[in-house]
Every structure is written in structure tokens, then in C-alpha cells.
Motif scaffolding. Structure first.
Motif, PDB file in Angstrom:
ATOM      1  N   LYS A   4       0.830  -1.205   0.000  1.00 37.47           N
ATOM      2  CA  LYS A   4       0.000   0.000   0.000  1.00 37.47           C
ATOM      3  C   LYS A   4       0.868   1.260   0.000  1.00 37.47           C
ATOM      4  N   HIS A  19       0.759   4.133  -2.987  1.00 35.28           N
ATOM      5  CA  HIS A  19       0.219   5.464  -2.704  1.00 35.28           C
ATOM      6  C   HIS A  19       1.257   6.556  -2.485  1.00 35.28           C
ATOM      7  N   LYS A  76      -4.125   6.220   7.374  1.00 35.73           N
ATOM      8  CA  LYS A  76      -5.452   5.601   7.497  1.00 35.73           C
ATOM      9  C   LYS A  76      -5.777   4.803   6.225  1.00 35.73           C
ATOM     10  N   GLN A  77      -5.496   5.402   5.071  1.00 38.64           N
ATOM     11  CA  GLN A  77      -5.761   4.717   3.811  1.00 38.64           C
ATOM     12  C   GLN A  77      -4.913   3.436   3.688  1.00 38.64           C
ATOM     13  N   GLU A 122      -6.401   0.863   6.115  1.00 39.00           N
ATOM     14  CA  GLU A 122      -7.712   0.331   5.715  1.00 39.00           C
ATOM     15  C   GLU A 122      -7.623  -0.560   4.468  1.00 39.00           C
ATOM     16  N   GLU A 123      -6.827  -0.126   3.504  1.00 42.95           N
ATOM     17  CA  GLU A 123      -6.689  -0.962   2.293  1.00 42.95           C
ATOM     18  C   GLU A 123      -5.997  -2.279   2.607  1.00 42.95           C
TER      19      GLU A 123
END
Ligand SMILES: Nc1nc2c(ncn2[C@@H]2O[C@H](COP(=O)(O)OP(=O)(O)OP(=O)(O)O)[C@@H](O)[C@H]2O)c(=O)[nH]1
Ligand SMILES: [Mg+2]
Length: 294
Positions: A198, A202, A252-253, A256-257
Motif C-alpha cells: 500500500k 500510494h 489511514k488509507q 484500511e486498504e
């Protein structure tokens, strides 16, 4: 008479971003290795297992071979070259969307002595930029006699034909893993890898390569949820800021992912708790690199 059981350890090699990890996932039918457009996503040897009643193939995904003398890159390259010598077979993945160039020539020269136990996969044939003729010409010149298949690791096209040829050429041998195993990775390692993916997906520039995930502990809640606690370690304060993001949005992203992917991988829910820490020298810490790159 029964046909004898076959098995092989197959080292998957190729340039960074050639699609080795994507191919491993396609072959195993599970997300075994993380994938991103950033070169040098894979840092470890990752095993993906494909079992059939009469043949077990164990694919070993290796870090992409990259020309660089940095300690971490040297370690990655040593790992890959050692794998070539030790493997029963080799699967050399070439990205048909990119011109071969010097890096590819270096890999081809490492692979060439092992041509008898090697298969070539010309990958990404689904892409509009794919030039299979150029890739095949390169391989015929640099690895003379190589058996080559055109594939798309992403769509799966051509992969069964490649696997059939590998199975036919595999030596007699026992199944090394139980039939239901598709990887030998520990759950906490897989969790750290998904978190790393992740970050690779990102963040940009140097940030993906500046991080590692340091496992701290895990425990099970009464409802069966696995709580994973770890540190996301970066090299600089600015990177820490990027990883945390505005008001904590990025971390957070990432969390969560990762939790969403992990819910598909494991039969239980995973809850991730991450602290972001700075260690400017982690890439120079030999003991740490030994632990991280195996
Ligand atoms: N179009 C297309 N893209 C692909 C294919 N295989 C892989 N990719 C993409 O290529 C990029 C790199 O894929 P990876 O599987 O991570 O490549 P890798 O060889 O494991 O790379 P490293 O771990 O960095 O050495 C990702 O963006 C993939 O989605 C394919 O068959 N077709
Ligand atoms: Mg990879």
C-alpha cells in the motif's frame, strides 16, 4: 504403472517490474506476492506453490535484478544469483513493453549458462506497447536455445501452455509441501508485505524505498480478530510526514486498504496498528538487512 511424481523449485528472475510477482500470483491463484508499478517492490524470496496430483511446482519470486552497488541492492542481487545456481529450473521473465537495454543484457548473461534448465516468458502481451518480436529476437541472440512462451501474467493468457511445458520438463521428485499450501510465508510476514504494498501504491519517488515494516507483536481478540502491531520505519522526518498525511489521511488509507486485502487472504479479520518512526540509518544496519532480506 503409475507415472512418477514430479517436483521442481523454479527460480523466477527478471528485471524490476518485469511482472514476476504478478505471474506468481496468477500461477498460484492467490495473492502470494505484492505487486506495484514501482521497480524493486519485491525484497525477499517469496515461494508460491502450485500442486497437481502428479506434479508440484514451487516458484521462487526473487527481487528484480538491478545494476547498483548500494548495500541493499547488492544483497538483493546476491540473493537472486544464488537462487539461479541452486534452482532445479529457472523462469526468466522479460517485459515486452520495454526495450531490453543494458540491465536486461546483464540478466541474460547470468541466465545463459543455465539455458538447459530455463524457460523464457515474454510478458505483458496484453499491453498495446508490447513488442514480442523484439523481445524474442533479444532472447534468441543472448540466451541461445531458450524455450520461450508469450504470456500475460495479468490476464493469464499463455500461462497454462508455459506451465504445461515446465511440468513436462520437471524432474521426478516428491511433493515438498502439503497439497493445500500455496505459499510458505508466515502470516505476520504477509501482513507486513501487504502494508508495504500500500505504501508502494500510494507514495511517490524515494518514499517507497525508504520504508520497512517492523513487526512488534500480535494477539487474537475474543471475536477471532488478529491484531497486528508494528512500526512503519522511514529514513527522514519529511517521509514520516508523507506517510502520515494530512490529518492522518495517508496512514489511514494504508491501514484500511491493507485490512481489506488481508480479510480476503486470511479466514479471520486483521486489525492493524501502526506507528511511524524515523531511523535514518536502517539501510546501513547489516543485522536488520539480514533479517529483512532472506
Ligand atoms: N499490462 C500488463 N501489466 C503487467 C503484467 N504483469 C505485470 N504487470 C504490471 O507491471 C508492474 C510490475 O509488476 P510486478 O509483478 O510487481 O513486477 P516484478 O517483476 O515483481 O517487480 P519487482 O518486484 O520490482 O522486481 C505492475 O504495475 C503490474 O501490474 C502484464 O501481463 N500485463
Ligand atoms: Mg516483485
Amino acid at each position: 504403472m503409475d507415472t512418477p511424481h514430479k517436483s521442481a523449485f523454479i527460480s523466477v528472475v527478471g528485471r524490476p517490474s518485469a511482472g514476476k510477482s504478478t505471474l506468481l500470483n496468477q500461477i498460484c491463484g492467490e495473492k502470494v506476492a505484492i505487486v506495484s508499478p514501482v521497480p524493486q517492490t519485491t525484497r525477499n524470496t517469496i515461494r508460491g506453490i502450485r500442486s497437481r496430483p502428479d506434479c508440484q511446482l514451487v516458484f521462487i519470486d526473487t527481487p528484480g535484478l538491478h545494476d547498483s552497488e548500494k548495500a541493499i541492492n547488492r544483497k538483493l542481487r546476491d540473493l537472486a544469483t544464488r537462487n539461479l545456481a541452486e534452482a532445479d529450473m529457472i523462469l526468466y521473465v522479460v517485459d515486452s513493453t520495454r526495450a531490453p537495454g543494458k540491465e536486461e543484457e546483464t540478466i541474460a548473461s547470468l541466465v545463459a549458462p543455465y539455458v538447459a534448465k530455463c524457460f523464457g516468458a515474454v510478458n505483458k502481451i496484453d499491453s498495446r506497447e508490447s513488442d514480442t518480436t523484439a523481445a524474442r529476437l533479444f532472447l534468441s541472440q543472448k540466451v541461445s536455445g531458450l524455450r520461450v512462451f508469450d504470456i500475460s501474467a495479468q490476464t493469464g493468457s499463455g500461462v497454462e501452455a508455459l506451465l504445461a511445458a515446465i511440468e513436462a520438463a520437471a524432474p521426478e521428485g516428491p511433493a515438498y509441501y502439503p497439497e493445500e499450501f500455496y505459499t510458505d510465508q508466515e502470516p505476520v510476514f504477509r501482513i507486513a508485505e501487504i502494508i508495504r504494498e500500500k505504501v508502494f501504491l500510494h507514495t511517490r519517488n524515494e518514499v517507497p524505498h525508504a520504508i520497512y515494516v517492523d513487526y512488534r507483536s500480535h494477539h487474537m481478540l475474543a471475536d477471532g480478530t488478529l491484531v497486528y502491531e508494528g512500526d512503519l520505519v522511514v529514513e527522514r522526518d519529511t517521509q514520516k510526514g508523507i506517510i502520515i498525511g494530512k490529518g492522518g489521511a495517508m496512514i489511514k488509507q494504508i491501514r484500511e486498504e491493507a485490512e481489506r486485502d488481508l480479510a480476503e487472504i486470511f479466514p479471520y479479520a486483521v486489525q492493524i496498528s501502526l506507528k511511524v518512526k524515523v531511523d535514518p540509518h536502517w539501510k546501513k544496519n547489516d543485522n536488520l538487512l539480514k533479517r529483512l532480506i532472506q
